[in-house]
Design a protein around this motif. Sequence first.
Motif, PDB file in Angstrom:
ATOM      1  N   GLY A  12       0.819  -1.216   0.000  1.00 39.43           N
ATOM      2  CA  GLY A  12       0.000   0.000   0.000  1.00 39.43           C
ATOM      3  C   GLY A  12       0.851   1.262   0.000  1.00 39.43           C
ATOM      4  N   VAL A  13       1.882   1.286   0.842  1.00 37.92           N
ATOM      5  CA  VAL A  13       2.767   2.453   0.900  1.00 37.92           C
ATOM      6  C   VAL A  13       3.536   2.589  -0.419  1.00 37.92           C
ATOM      7  N   SER A  14       3.958   1.462  -0.993  1.00 35.21           N
ATOM      8  CA  SER A  14       4.660   1.497  -2.280  1.00 35.21           C
ATOM      9  C   SER A  14       3.766   2.052  -3.387  1.00 35.21           C
ATOM     10  N   LEU A  15       2.500   1.659  -3.385  1.00 31.90           N
ATOM     11  CA  LEU A  15       1.563   2.184  -4.380  1.00 31.90           C
ATOM     12  C   LEU A  15       1.390   3.699  -4.230  1.00 31.90           C
ATOM     13  N   LEU A  16       1.349   4.167  -3.003  1.00 36.35           N
ATOM     14  CA  LEU A  16       1.220   5.610  -2.771  1.00 36.35           C
ATOM     15  C   LEU A  16       2.443   6.348  -3.320  1.00 36.35           C
ATOM     16  N   LEU A  69      -7.448   7.484   0.503  1.00 34.40           N
ATOM     17  CA  LEU A  69      -8.582   6.817   1.152  1.00 34.40           C
ATOM     18  C   LEU A  69      -8.612   5.313   0.865  1.00 34.40           C
ATOM     19  N   PRO A  70      -8.526   4.875  -0.396  1.00 34.91           N
ATOM     20  CA  PRO A  70      -8.562   3.431  -0.617  1.00 34.91           C
ATOM     21  C   PRO A  70      -7.369   2.696  -0.014  1.00 34.91           C
ATOM     22  N   LEU A  71      -6.175   3.249  -0.164  1.00 35.05           N
ATOM     23  CA  LEU A  71      -4.999   2.581   0.396  1.00 35.05           C
ATOM     24  C   LEU A  71      -5.016   2.619   1.920  1.00 35.05           C
ATOM     25  N   GLY A  72      -5.389   3.756   2.467  1.00 31.63           N
ATOM     26  CA  GLY A  72      -5.482   3.861   3.929  1.00 31.63           C
ATOM     27  C   GLY A  72      -6.512   2.908   4.494  1.00 31.63           C
ATOM     28  N   SER A  73      -7.647   2.787   3.827  1.00 31.80           N
ATOM     29  CA  SER A  73      -8.688   1.854   4.271  1.00 31.80           C
ATOM     30  C   SER A  73      -8.207   0.415   4.200  1.00 31.80           C
ATOM     31  N   MET A  74      -7.521   0.082   3.118  1.00 30.68           N
ATOM     32  CA  MET A  74      -7.015  -1.281   2.960  1.00 30.68           C
ATOM     33  C   MET A  74      -6.038  -1.612   4.091  1.00 30.68           C
TER      34      MET A  74
END
Length: 157
Positions: A27-31, A114-119
């Motif tokens: 998730g952090v990598s995607l951000l 929002l989507p990454l944080g939620s995941m």
Amino acid sequence: MTAKTERVRRIGWYAALVVASLVTVLGVSLLFAAIRNDSAIEAQLGQATAQVESVAFDRTIINYATPDGIMHSPANGVLYPAGLAAGQLVNIEYDVGDPELARVAGRSAANTLLPLGSMIFFTWLIAGPLLWWIRRQRLAHRHSLAESSIQTRVSSV
């Protein structure tokens, strides 16, 4: 509790920790990838109007022309495509140096928060109590072993 049960719990604990950690790292990598793409687009900003050709789960395909008259259709689709429909005309921003990198105008990496944080949140919402429960079971087992060892020593005296 047998040694096999203890081993299964230990493996389960590590598996849950590894899976939750991997989801977090991904998730952090995607951000960071989204931020890098936005920086590349903003460094050589081009703007155009694109037609949405198709919308699928994994990508939204668009067609647009650059000022030199060349038609582009990014193979990986457009970035931040939420709410687009096939046939729609949409303003986009693209990297002049790499026209394959395009995003919907006015959208940025902030749209991924929002989507990454939620995941990540829901992953740890499940993994946290699971890790706590497994650890509690292991500590209770160790405590009961220690008590039975003390009782065995006391009864042999």
